[in-house]
Design a protein around this motif. Sequence first.
Motif, mmCIF file in Angstrom:
data_model
loop_
_atom_site.group_PDB
_atom_site.id
_atom_site.type_symbol
_atom_site.label_atom_id
_atom_site.label_comp_id
_atom_site.label_asym_id
_atom_site.label_seq_id
_atom_site.Cartn_x
_atom_site.Cartn_y
_atom_site.Cartn_z
ATOM 1 N N UNK A 81 0.799 -1.232 0.000
ATOM 2 C CA UNK A 81 0.000 0.000 0.000
ATOM 3 C C UNK A 81 0.826 1.273 0.000
ATOM 4 N N UNK A 82 2.154 1.133 0.181
ATOM 5 C CA UNK A 82 3.019 2.307 0.216
ATOM 6 C C UNK A 82 3.579 2.576 -1.182
ATOM 7 N N UNK A 83 3.769 3.840 -1.514
ATOM 8 C CA UNK A 83 4.330 4.232 -2.816
ATOM 9 C C UNK A 83 5.642 4.953 -2.551
ATOM 10 N N UNK A 84 6.749 4.322 -2.901
ATOM 11 C CA UNK A 84 8.068 4.900 -2.641
ATOM 12 C C UNK A 84 8.759 5.197 -3.968
ATOM 13 N N UNK A 85 9.346 6.392 -4.069
ATOM 14 C CA UNK A 85 10.141 6.732 -5.257
ATOM 15 C C UNK A 85 11.613 6.639 -4.894
ATOM 16 N N UNK A 86 12.403 6.147 -5.820
ATOM 17 C CA UNK A 86 13.842 5.993 -5.620
ATOM 18 C C UNK A 86 14.540 6.870 -6.652
ATOM 19 N N UNK A 87 15.287 7.872 -6.158
ATOM 20 C CA UNK A 87 16.014 8.757 -7.074
ATOM 21 C C UNK A 87 17.496 8.675 -6.738
ATOM 22 N N UNK A 92 8.608 12.260 -8.671
ATOM 23 C CA UNK A 92 8.788 11.543 -7.397
ATOM 24 C C UNK A 92 7.919 12.172 -6.310
ATOM 25 N N UNK A 93 7.953 13.498 -6.210
ATOM 26 C CA UNK A 93 7.207 14.179 -5.139
ATOM 27 C C UNK A 93 5.703 14.165 -5.430
ATOM 28 N N UNK A 94 5.364 14.158 -6.707
ATOM 29 C CA UNK A 94 3.954 14.125 -7.101
ATOM 30 C C UNK A 94 3.299 12.788 -6.762
ATOM 31 N N UNK A 95 4.056 11.695 -6.964
ATOM 32 C CA UNK A 95 3.435 10.374 -6.902
ATOM 33 C C UNK A 95 3.661 9.634 -5.583
ATOM 34 N N UNK A 96 4.781 9.884 -4.918
ATOM 35 C CA UNK A 96 5.191 8.963 -3.845
ATOM 36 C C UNK A 96 4.793 9.434 -2.448
ATOM 37 N N UNK A 97 4.744 8.459 -1.525
ATOM 38 C CA UNK A 97 4.574 8.767 -0.096
ATOM 39 C C UNK A 97 5.918 9.081 0.554
ATOM 40 N N UNK A 98 6.986 8.551 -0.049
ATOM 41 C CA UNK A 98 8.348 8.727 0.468
ATOM 42 C C UNK A 98 9.281 8.793 -0.714
ATOM 43 N N UNK A 99 10.305 9.617 -0.618
ATOM 44 C CA UNK A 99 11.330 9.647 -1.666
ATOM 45 C C UNK A 99 12.658 9.234 -1.045
ATOM 46 N N UNK A 100 13.224 8.158 -1.583
ATOM 47 C CA UNK A 100 14.535 7.700 -1.126
ATOM 48 C C UNK A 100 15.576 8.256 -2.077
ATOM 49 N N UNK A 101 16.632 8.841 -1.505
ATOM 50 C CA UNK A 101 17.734 9.318 -2.345
ATOM 51 C C UNK A 101 18.901 8.359 -2.177
ATOM 52 N N UNK A 102 19.305 7.771 -3.294
ATOM 53 C CA UNK A 102 20.419 6.815 -3.272
ATOM 54 C C UNK A 102 21.665 7.540 -3.783
ATOM 55 N N UNK A 103 22.772 7.363 -3.086
ATOM 56 C CA UNK A 103 24.043 7.960 -3.530
ATOM 57 C C UNK A 103 25.155 6.982 -3.241
ATOM 58 N N UNK A 104 25.931 6.657 -4.256
ATOM 59 C CA UNK A 104 27.042 5.711 -4.112
ATOM 60 C C UNK A 104 26.599 4.450 -3.369
ATOM 61 N N UNK A 105 25.429 3.954 -3.729
ATOM 62 C CA UNK A 105 24.964 2.677 -3.194
ATOM 63 C C UNK A 105 24.412 2.724 -1.783
ATOM 64 N N UNK A 106 24.262 3.946 -1.220
ATOM 65 C CA UNK A 106 23.704 4.068 0.136
ATOM 66 C C UNK A 106 22.449 4.932 0.097
ATOM 67 N N UNK A 107 21.554 4.691 1.068
ATOM 68 C CA UNK A 107 20.395 5.583 1.184
ATOM 69 C C UNK A 107 20.867 6.851 1.886
ATOM 70 N N UNK A 108 20.885 7.960 1.155
ATOM 71 C CA UNK A 108 21.362 9.236 1.706
ATOM 72 C C UNK A 108 20.252 10.019 2.390
#
Length: 248
Positions: free
Chosen positions: A46-52, A199-215
Amino acid sequence: MSSLERLPRQRPAHPPGEPVVQLHGLSKNYGAQQVLAALDFTLHKGEFVALVGPSGTGKTTLLRIIAGLERASHGQAQIAAQSAVVFQDPRLILAQRVWKNVVLQAWRQPDARQRAERALAEVGLGSKADAWPASLSGGEAQRVGIARALYREPDLLLLDEPFSALDAFTRRKVQDLVVDLWQQHRPGVLLVTHDIEEAVLLADRVLVLGAGEVRADIPVALPRTRDTTSREFNVIKRQVLEHLGRAQ
Ligand SMILES: Nc1ncnc2c1ncn2[C@@H]1O[C@H](COP(=O)(O)OP(=O)(O)OP(=O)(O)O)[C@@H](O)[C@H]1O
Ligand SMILES: [Mg+2]
């Protein structure tokens, strides 16, 4: 058309369901290159997460591991049994009619055709079951890819830049379709995108990935329908951009 008009209708909020993705200390190396580094991440039904994240930072690799198409080097991944993936290119089999592209190997099952037609109707392609893929527009082909995912009744829907090859108008329509389908079926959704506004339009949460880590893990606590011109929307968008800038 204003951004408000084109957004999907507001539905009552649902409490998050059970976890459909649980990653603990997940790493991935290709030879000496470490692509993902000890990721911890949970996504609920039920959660919508965007990964950028910047190009080459491991977004597709993460999605492929979650989809079971790739093995992690270390760590644990518990994933819902029923998942489906939509890629940037719908990868249709040109020699098969549309409905067989939806059902794939299951075409011999007695109800396959009927279920394919239902999934196609849900994406607005009810009349295209017997069409050949070469006769479809880009947006229609991508909707066949979404019908193929829907046919599997997934608890987890994985989307890797599914709108990026579409023109701006078609993109908006297919975005709205995905949100409508998500609100009806309530799978967990993980959407990889380079488009921060999307991402901000669609998701409940936005995860920012940088160099293989969640930043950063940024909640988007804005009611739907979202107004892309509102101050609140743009505050969150700037927040995502700042973290993305640091992730380069
Ligand atoms: N099969 C593979 N073998 C070796 N290296 C790979 C393989 N797949 C991906 N990589 C490398 O892993 C890194 C991450 O790739 P990935 O495709 O996950 O990035 P991404 O974040 O999805 O990038 P983009 O935004 O450009 O799609 C890249 O450096 C890529 O070259
Ligand atoms: Mg990628």
